[in-house]
Design a protein around this motif. Structure first.
Motif, PDB file in Angstrom:
ATOM      1  N   PHE A  94      42.965  -2.314   8.978  1.00 27.99           N
ATOM      2  CA  PHE A  94      43.522  -3.474   8.287  1.00 27.99           C
ATOM      3  C   PHE A  94      44.988  -3.688   8.631  1.00 27.99           C
ATOM      4  CE2 PHE A  94      44.039   0.225   5.605  1.00 27.99           C
ATOM      5  CZ  PHE A  94      45.293   0.109   5.019  1.00 27.99           C
ATOM      6  N   ASP A  95      45.424  -4.926   8.483  1.00 30.09           N
ATOM      7  CA  ASP A  95      46.817  -5.315   8.712  1.00 30.09           C
ATOM      8  C   ASP A  95      47.599  -5.025   7.433  1.00 30.09           C
ATOM      9  OD1 ASP A  95      49.261  -6.589   9.067  1.00 30.09           O
ATOM     10  OD2 ASP A  95      48.397  -8.293  10.142  1.00 30.09           O
TER      11      ASP A  95
ATOM     12  N   ASN B  93      36.101  -8.776   6.569  1.00 33.32           N
ATOM     13  CA  ASN B  93      37.135  -9.692   7.063  1.00 33.32           C
ATOM     14  C   ASN B  93      36.928 -11.114   6.557  1.00 33.32           C
ATOM     15  OD1 ASN B  93      34.789  -9.631   8.770  1.00 33.32           O
ATOM     16  ND2 ASN B  93      35.888 -10.939  10.206  1.00 33.32           N
ATOM     17  N   ARG B  94      35.711 -11.432   6.108  1.00 27.67           N
ATOM     18  CA  ARG B  94      35.454 -12.761   5.554  1.00 27.67           C
ATOM     19  C   ARG B  94      35.871 -12.855   4.097  1.00 27.67           C
ATOM     20  NH1 ARG B  94      29.399 -13.982   7.644  1.00 27.67           N
ATOM     21  NH2 ARG B  94      29.692 -15.862   6.340  1.00 27.67           N
TER      22      ARG B  94
ATOM     23  N   GLU C  21      42.820  -3.567  18.492  1.00 27.63           N
ATOM     24  CA  GLU C  21      43.912  -4.465  18.857  1.00 27.63           C
ATOM     25  C   GLU C  21      44.574  -3.959  20.132  1.00 27.63           C
ATOM     26  OE1 GLU C  21      44.996  -7.374  17.052  1.00 27.63           O
ATOM     27  OE2 GLU C  21      42.973  -7.032  16.305  1.00 27.63           O
TER      28      GLU C  21
ATOM     29  N   ILE D  75      40.844  -6.178   9.665  1.00 28.75           N
ATOM     30  CA  ILE D  75      40.653  -6.444  11.092  1.00 28.75           C
ATOM     31  C   ILE D  75      39.255  -6.034  11.542  1.00 28.75           C
ATOM     32  CG2 ILE D  75      41.460  -5.859  13.420  1.00 28.75           C
ATOM     33  CD1 ILE D  75      44.235  -5.365  12.133  1.00 28.75           C
TER      34      ILE D  75
ATOM     35  N   ASN E 285      31.421  -7.114   7.081  1.00 25.94           N
ATOM     36  CA  ASN E 285      31.951  -8.487   7.063  1.00 25.94           C
ATOM     37  C   ASN E 285      33.078  -8.633   6.037  1.00 25.94           C
ATOM     38  OD1 ASN E 285      30.290 -10.621   8.803  1.00 25.94           O
ATOM     39  ND2 ASN E 285      28.875  -9.025   8.103  1.00 25.94           N
TER      40      ASN E 285
ATOM     41  N   SER F 269      38.720 -11.034   3.165  1.00 28.47           N
ATOM     42  CA  SER F 269      40.179 -10.950   3.276  1.00 28.47           C
ATOM     43  C   SER F 269      40.564 -10.959   4.743  1.00 28.47           C
ATOM     44  CB  SER F 269      40.699  -9.661   2.626  1.00 28.47           C
ATOM     45  OG  SER F 269      42.069  -9.483   2.910  1.00 28.47           O
ATOM     46  N   ASN F 270      41.472 -11.854   5.114  1.00 26.57           N
ATOM     47  CA  ASN F 270      41.892 -11.912   6.517  1.00 26.57           C
ATOM     48  C   ASN F 270      42.790 -10.742   6.902  1.00 26.57           C
ATOM     49  OD1 ASN F 270      44.237 -12.561   5.176  1.00 26.57           O
ATOM     50  ND2 ASN F 270      44.473 -14.605   6.075  1.00 26.57           N
ATOM     51  N   GLY F 271      43.106  -9.880   5.933  1.00 32.26           N
ATOM     52  CA  GLY F 271      43.877  -8.675   6.246  1.00 32.26           C
ATOM     53  C   GLY F 271      43.021  -7.591   6.854  1.00 32.26           C
TER      54      GLY F 271
ATOM     55  N   ASN G 105      32.664 -16.980  -0.744  1.00 31.88           N
ATOM     56  CA  ASN G 105      33.093 -16.661   0.617  1.00 31.88           C
ATOM     57  C   ASN G 105      31.962 -16.802   1.638  1.00 31.88           C
ATOM     58  OD1 ASN G 105      36.037 -15.381   0.624  1.00 31.88           O
ATOM     59  ND2 ASN G 105      35.013 -14.718  -1.258  1.00 31.88           N
TER      60      ASN G 105
ATOM     61  N   ILE H 206      49.543  -7.620   5.382  1.00 32.53           N
ATOM     62  CA  ILE H 206      48.783  -8.546   4.538  1.00 32.53           C
ATOM     63  C   ILE H 206      48.129  -7.812   3.376  1.00 32.53           C
ATOM     64  CG2 ILE H 206      46.874 -10.194   4.495  1.00 32.53           C
ATOM     65  CD1 ILE H 206      47.376 -10.726   7.458  1.00 32.53           C
TER      66      ILE H 206
END
Length: 793
Positions: A127-128, A105-106, A353, A112, A103, A108-110, A37, A131
């Protein structure tokens, strides 16, 4: 061969991968994940920064987090799409850990947002949940070697159980120290011959009593030193641990060989007094933390609804079951239920967000959200937690990129080099006494290791700023964090907003000019204005003095321009001439002088409200105080009708009118590019962008406070005339810290001087070590309180 990931020796097996060696399959797996990653920076920040993984954890160990009831015990926030969790992660120990966890988020794109609190070893992860589930977040942390401590992560309303480990260690050390001293009395008074038959017994008894001292009471210093060496980082506990080892093993040698009585009394006294010093520091830190988190007043008020009346109420007076009214952009103070109105909640304060979320009647609303739209009524289901609101205020999303050098970072660098210098002095002292008088080596070397300590140096900054934070809070300035004090001391220019900042919203004189308003139109304009917290809207509400509370659809507020909304299918607008011109056909040809709010219904122009603003009491005193050492500027969205009145105080070149919110931000940015350090005083509404851009942004608050997370501090409007005093206090705080540094350095120079010459025993050195810390804390506390007493007189 050392493991590339964790640094442990590869004893049983060596696993090679990409020309790197690993001690176990777990460490290799973590490396592969990070490498795949592109997170190899983790290994460049620190050498061997990871923890030994060992066996890969079983896959089902976090399955219980899928249970909805259990999940809610851990989540701080959950709106169906976005969730937030605060995990306790004991493995956090260095800059690499912080970098990796922030980091996520790098990986897992879930994920935030992830923010690490290093002192508390916690990671706040947003986190989202469409996802990632909470279970998968825990598994993600586990796969990279940061298994969360779920017992310490659980959300609880009960008070935390106090950790009494330090108290127990002090008790054990005190007991052993006292008894070893008793056993050493014959030696102290030269009575060895009278007790010659018991000499060996006393020596072995002291040896036995020293074991709990070394292996229990003093174990934290040894562990800390070992971890520092393991991570190739020299911390302050290394010389202390060396002193303990020297005393302990030298004493064992003397007792076993009958060559002396040993230094068990020095060892036990050393540990006992070190622990007392540690206890004192902990108690003082706890007191500061308690004041910051619980006793400090978080300066926001809301409209509490009591028998259809709106009563301004401070947050700390709210209780479960209270119903409150929230207007546009007002903060939800605690977890609540939506009782009435159309809620569009912006949770960027919590999650980062900014997309507002539509809520239905009966839905749960979380503390820290902001209503974006017309008024709503909510009912509190949880007590207001000032500590939680303060934590949200300090989130990374609201942090600034300051160019001002941090005093704490300077202290940390000094402390690191300080330890290296002490080790060098210790070695030279040992060599010197080995050549002159070998019997003095152990006493002098140990004394040098113990007496020299940068603890007092490290305490100067947090204790001065911590106490000054409390002092300023008492005086009416509520700081986001202690860094604000440091930034305020470096200010070169002060920028003032006009409406609601240097003018008093409560004393505005308002008149109406235009078509005579019907009773219905008065009700509707009052209802529209009551949805906004802008000072001009509040003044219009007071002027119309209506009780009507009409429902509003499609409410909209544009910063610096005006508000609009549909009431009984008619579109009402209150705002600037430019704002109403977009939808009004009948409009005035010219703009009257002064602060003006135009009114229209549908496409018909009604008239305008003309406001004669009165300046705040003490404004001239503030300007005079600031001009002594700062350049002051006025920047306003109003027209320039007051220019001639203000030019004498500000200078014509520093007066700027008809400025939009973006113009204000750009003006401050331009000053910063010219090398200026800027403090901005605004109302927190139209000035949010400028407050965030400035080095120090202070929102001035009247009766009902509309909180802007972009600001660094909130000033009670009643204390406006003290603004120059607050900046002066900040500068005095820096001076107090500098004097504290001098005291700390002098203590170390004198103490080391006595220790090197052999005139200081290890026990006396251990007593002096906490005394130096106490003296610095007493000095900073006394002078910050003295400054407070002088300013409030």
């Amino acid at each position: 061969m050392k493991c590339f990931h964790c640094g442990d020796e590869c004893k049983t097996e060596i696993i090679s991968f990409q020309e790197k060696s690993f001690c176990c399959i777990g460490c290799k797996t973590v490396y592969e994940i990070l490498h795949d990653n592109k997170l190899d920076t983790y290994y460049s920040l620190e050498d061997n920064p990871g923890y030994k993984i060992g066996k890969i954890q079983r896959k089902d160990q976090y399955d219980f987090l899928d249970n909805e009831e259990i999940k809610q015990r851990y989540l701080l926030f959950d709106d169906g799409n976005i969730s937030k969790i605060s995990f306790s992660i004991p493995q956090i120990h260095c800059s690499s850990c912080i970098w990796l966890l922030e980091n996520l988020n790098r990986l897992s794109n879930g994920v935030i947002l992830s923010v690490v609190n290093f002192p508390k070893r916690r990671a706040d992860i947003t986190f989202d949940n469409t996802i990632l589930t909470l279970r998968e977040v825990a598994e993600l942390l586990s796969t990279i070697g940061y298994d969360p401590d779920l017992s310490a992560s659980e959300k609880t309303e009960s008070a935390k159980v106090k950790d009494r480990t330090l108290t127990y260690k002090i008790g054990v050390a005190g007991f052993c120290f006292g008894n070893i001293m008793l056993l050493s009395f014959p030696e102290y008074f030269g009575m060895d011959e009278n007790f010659s038959g018991f000499k060996k017994f006393f020596g072995y008894a002291s040896l036995v009593l020293s074991l709990p001292i070394f292996f229990y009471s003093g174990s934290d210093y040894i562990k800390s030193a070992f971890k520092g060496i393991q991570q190739r980082f020299i911390n302050i506990d290394i010389p202390i641990a060396l002193g303990m080892f020297t005393l302990f093993f030298r004493s064992i040698y003397e007792v076993l060989t009958s060559t002396g009585a040993g230094y068990f009394d020095s060892l036990s006294g050393l540990v006992f007094f070190l622990l007392l010093g540690k206890w004192f520091q902990q108690k003082t830190y706890d007191a500061l933390s308690f004041d910051r988190d619980y006793k400090s007043y978080f300066p926001i008020a809301v409209n509490k609804i009591v028998e259809d009346e709106r009563i301004p109420t401070n947050l700390d007076s709210l209780e479960i079951g209270d119903q409150i009214e929230l207007r546009n952009q007002e903060l939800i103070p605690s977890d609540s239920i939506l009782m009435d109105g159309k809620a569009f909640i912006d949770y960027s304060f919590i999650t980062g967000e900014s997309e507002p979320i539509r809520k239905q009647l009966g839905d749960k609303l979380y503390a820290g959200g902001r209503q974006m739209g017309a008024k709503i009524k909510i009912e509190l289901i949880k007590e207001v937690n000032n500590s939680y609101l303060t934590q949200l205020w300090n989130q990374e999303v609201f942090q600034k990129d300051d160019h001002i050098q941090d005093l704490n970072s300077i202290v940390n660098r000094i402390s690191k080099h300080f330890t290296l210098v002490i080790l060098l002095i210790t070695a030279l002292t040992g060599i010197y006494w080995w050549m002159i008088d070998p019997t003095m080596i152990w006493t002098s070397v140990t004394a040098v290791l113990i007496v020299a300590c940068p603890c007092a140096l490290a305490l100067a900054v947090p204790f001065t700023f911590g106490n000054m934070t409390r002092v300023m809070g008492r005086m009416g300035l509520y700081l986001k964090n202690v860094k604000v004090i440091e930034n305020m001391a470096e200010i070169t220019d002060v920028v003032l907003d006009k409406t609601g900042t240097i003018t008093n919203s409560d004393t505005m004189q308002l008149t109406y000019h235009g078509k005579e308003l019907t009773e219905t139109q008065k009700d509707h304009l009052h209802s529209l204005a009551s949805n906004s917290t802008h000072p001009l809207s509040i003044a219009i509400c007071h002027y119309l003095n209506r009780t009507a509370n009409e429902k509003i659809d499609k409410f909209n507020e544009e910063a610096g321009l005006g508000i609009s909304g549909l009431i009984q299918k008619k579109k009402y607008i209150l705002g600037s001439l430019y704002f109403i011109q977009k939808s009004t056909t009948h409009k005035p040809n010219s703009e009257p002088e002064g602060s003006v709010v135009h009114a229209s219904v549908d496409d018909y122009y009604l008239g305008y409200f003309h406001l004669q603003q009165q300046y705040r009491p003490g404004l001239l005193k503030v300007i005079k105080g600031l001009k002594r050492s700062h350049k002051i500027h006025l920047i306003s969205g109003d027209n320039d009708s007051q220019k001639m009145l203000l030019k004498e105080e500000f200078g014509m070149e520093n007066l700027h009118f008809n400025q939009s919110p973006m113009d204000k931000l750009s003006y401050i940015h331009k000053m910063q590019k010219a090398g200026k350090t800027v403090l901005m005083l605004g109302d927190g509404l139209n000035d949010a962008g400028a407050l965030k851009q400035s080095n120090v942004g202070i929102a001035v608050s009247d009766n009902i406070h509309q909180f802007s997370p972009s600001c660094d501090a909130i000033l009670d409007a009643k204390q406006f005339e003290r603004m120059s005093d607050f900046i002066a206090l900040s500068k005095k705080s820096i001076q107090i810290i500098h004097v504290s540094f001098v005291i700390s350095f002098l203590y170390n120079l004198i103490g080391i001087g006595f220790a090197v010459t052999g005139r200081l025993s290890p026990v006396i050195a251990a007593i002096l070590m906490p005394v130096s810390s106490i003296s610095v804390v007493a000095f900073t506390t006394f002078f910050t309180n003295l400054l407070y007493r002088k300013k409030v007189k």
